[in-house]
Design an enzyme around this catalytic site. Structure first.
Site, short mmCIF file in Angstrom:
data_model
loop_
_atom_site.label_atom_id
_atom_site.label_comp_id
_atom_site.label_asym_id
_atom_site.label_seq_id
_atom_site.Cartn_x
_atom_site.Cartn_y
_atom_site.Cartn_z
N SER A 211 19.59 66.38 34.95
CA SER A 211 20.92 66.80 34.49
C SER A 211 20.85 67.08 32.98
CB SER A 211 21.94 65.70 34.80
OG SER A 211 23.24 66.18 34.60
N ASN A 212 21.98 67.12 32.30
CA ASN A 212 22.00 67.38 30.86
C ASN A 212 23.14 66.61 30.21
OD1 ASN A 212 24.46 69.09 30.93
ND2 ASN A 212 23.16 70.38 32.20
N HIS A 213 23.30 66.79 28.89
CA HIS A 213 24.25 65.95 28.14
C HIS A 213 25.70 66.45 28.18
CE1 HIS A 213 21.38 63.22 26.49
NE2 HIS A 213 20.63 64.20 26.00
N ALA A 278 27.63 73.36 32.12
CA ALA A 278 26.21 73.43 31.76
C ALA A 278 25.42 73.31 33.06
CB ALA A 278 25.87 72.31 30.79
#
Ligand SMILES: Cc1cc2nc3c(=O)[nH]c(=O)nc-3n(C[C@H](O)[C@H](O)[C@H](O)COP(=O)(O)O)c2cc1C
Length: 415
Positions: A211-213, A278
């Site tokens: 995943s991402n921030h 995102a």
């Protein structure tokens, strides 16, 4: 400040129930948002909360009686009602609901409500049986038929110790209804807007993912700003920790593939798509059916491209807005994305300065103009600016389609 609240006149009528304390928070939030809040307390409400609390928070006089002095500037309840953009009764007791339904006017709240041509929001709060009594239900029906917006009540533990329907909705939800109501004739009135937000999660095995921030903050702010501008909003969100916006339709997804499917379905009838999520660019080529054990010194995960959602949405007439979060050559990458995905607007920002933060410094890119650098702004303010641009694009698109529809249906000249 919240633009849709700025300098708007809101009458907040508080009647005599335990939940009156929750409306202190509402008065504070409305005032902080920029609204001018005139609080009216019934005599019974004075048993639960004090005028001084509301006065200190709103910095305006609090009204408790019909018989206050009229002067050159104000004719009491008549001026209060006439100047209001909105009147909110919260909490609304069974008694005050009955009085509003019958048009009684024997205290400052009910007389102001009668003298007020602005829309009325009623948030009932009472014991379960009082709420379900046929008299209360009939009174609420009358108010609804007359155009009042009834918010809640919710189910849960009640002050009486019972569990049931009758709890006042939380102040955050009331605030959202108020914002949506004040913005209903805004620049996106009648438009349907789809917003994506948050990260996606691409599973590695049953308990791990890539995943991402992304926090969802920007996308949620956009959904709220579009709602406040009068749009009907669908928010398609990956998993986030944030409080979901109220008064918007929410679709929860996990993966890029699920988000793509949800977007395709939602844009069928939409005027604009704002892709702020995102979305993972890659996902594991294979999802392990069981937890991967710690047996290897090194582990390689083959990855494959996920679907390019923005490029895959081809609906003619849809206004498409993309976001680019980059760590280098921001404008160059932004322009390439704008062109490759045939976007109407691209918002470019530095990923490291933006993800998970309250503020962002963005550039707005369109095909026609030089990039426009915006100052560093809270994401809520940036969202209002982007929504204004989207509204302009939707209006222009509608005008173009009306012209081409007109041309297509024009009567051919007689030969
Ligand atoms: C402790 C207490 C809590 C009450 N809570 C509520 C309530 O939540 N909802 C309600 O409709 N009435 C409630 N009542 C009854 C109202 O206060 C009463 O009907 C009163 O006449 C309402 O006046 P108003 O509508 O002018 O504020 C409560 C009464 C007491 C003593």
């Amino acid at each position: 400040m919240i633009r849709v609240l700025r300098d708007r006149r809101i009458v907040l009528g508080v009647s005599g129930g335990i939940a009156a304390y929750k409306c202190i928070e509402l008065a504070r939030a409305l005032t902080q948002g920029g609204a001018l809040v005139d609080v009216i307390l019934t005599e019974a409400a004075l048993q639960f909360v004090t005028p001084l609390t509301f006065q200190a928070l709103t910095r305006r006089p609090v009204h408790t009686t019909v018989f206050e002095a009229w002067d050159a500037r104000s004719a009491g309840h008549v001026t209060l009602g006439a100047e209001a953009d909105l009147i909110v009764v919260a909490p609304a007791t069974a008694n005050v609901i009955a009085k509003l339904a019958y048009g009684l006017a024997d205290d400052a709240l009910t007389v102001t409500a009668l003298a007020c041509p602005a829309p009325l929001i009623v948030a009932p709060a009472m014991d379960h049986h009082m709420y379900h009594h046929p008299a209360t239900q009939a009174n609420l029906r009358t108010l609804r038929e007359r155009g009042a917006v009834i918010v809640g009540p919710e189910s849960g533990p009640l002050a009486s110790g019972m569990v049931g329907e009758g709890r006042l909705v939380e102040p955050e939800r009331l605030l959202a209804v108020i914002r949506a109501m004040l913005g209903r004739h805004g620049p996106l009135a009648g438009a349907r807007v789809v917003v994506t937000a948050g990260p996606t999660r691409e599973p590695i095995d049953p308990i791990r993912f890539i995943s991402n921030h992304s926090s969802g903050r920007m996308g949620y702010a956009l959904a709220e700003a579009a709602r406040d501008a009068g749009a009907q909003v669908t928010l398609i969100t990956g998993p986030t920790e944030r409080q979901l916006p109220f008064e918007v339709e929410v679709v929860h997804v996990q993966t890029a593939a699920e988000m793509a499917e949800a977007v395709q379905a939602a844009v069928e009838t939409a005027d604009a798509l704002i892709m702020c999520a995102a979305v993972a660019d890659y996902r594991p080529s294979r999802v392990a059916p069981e937890k991967i054990k710690k047996t290897e010194e090194q582990l390689s995960l083959p990855l494959e491209r996920t679907i390019d959602i923005l490029a895959s949405v081809q609906r003619p007439g849809l206004v498409k807005v993309g976001f680019a979060a980059e760590t280098e050559r921001l404008l160059e990458h932004g322009r390439a994305k704008l062109e490759a995905k045939r976007l109407d607007l691209l918002v470019a920002n530095d990923a490291r300065e933006t993800m998970g933060r309250e503020e962002s410094q963005a550039y707005l890119l369109t095909a026609e103009r030089e990039p426009e650098a915006l100052p560093r702004l809270p994401k809520t303010v940036l969202a209002e600016i982007i929504v204004d641009r989207v509204a302009r694009l939707v209006r222009a698109r509608r005008a173009t389609s009306e012209v081409s529809d007109g041309a297509a249906t024009a009567t051919p000249p007689a030969s």
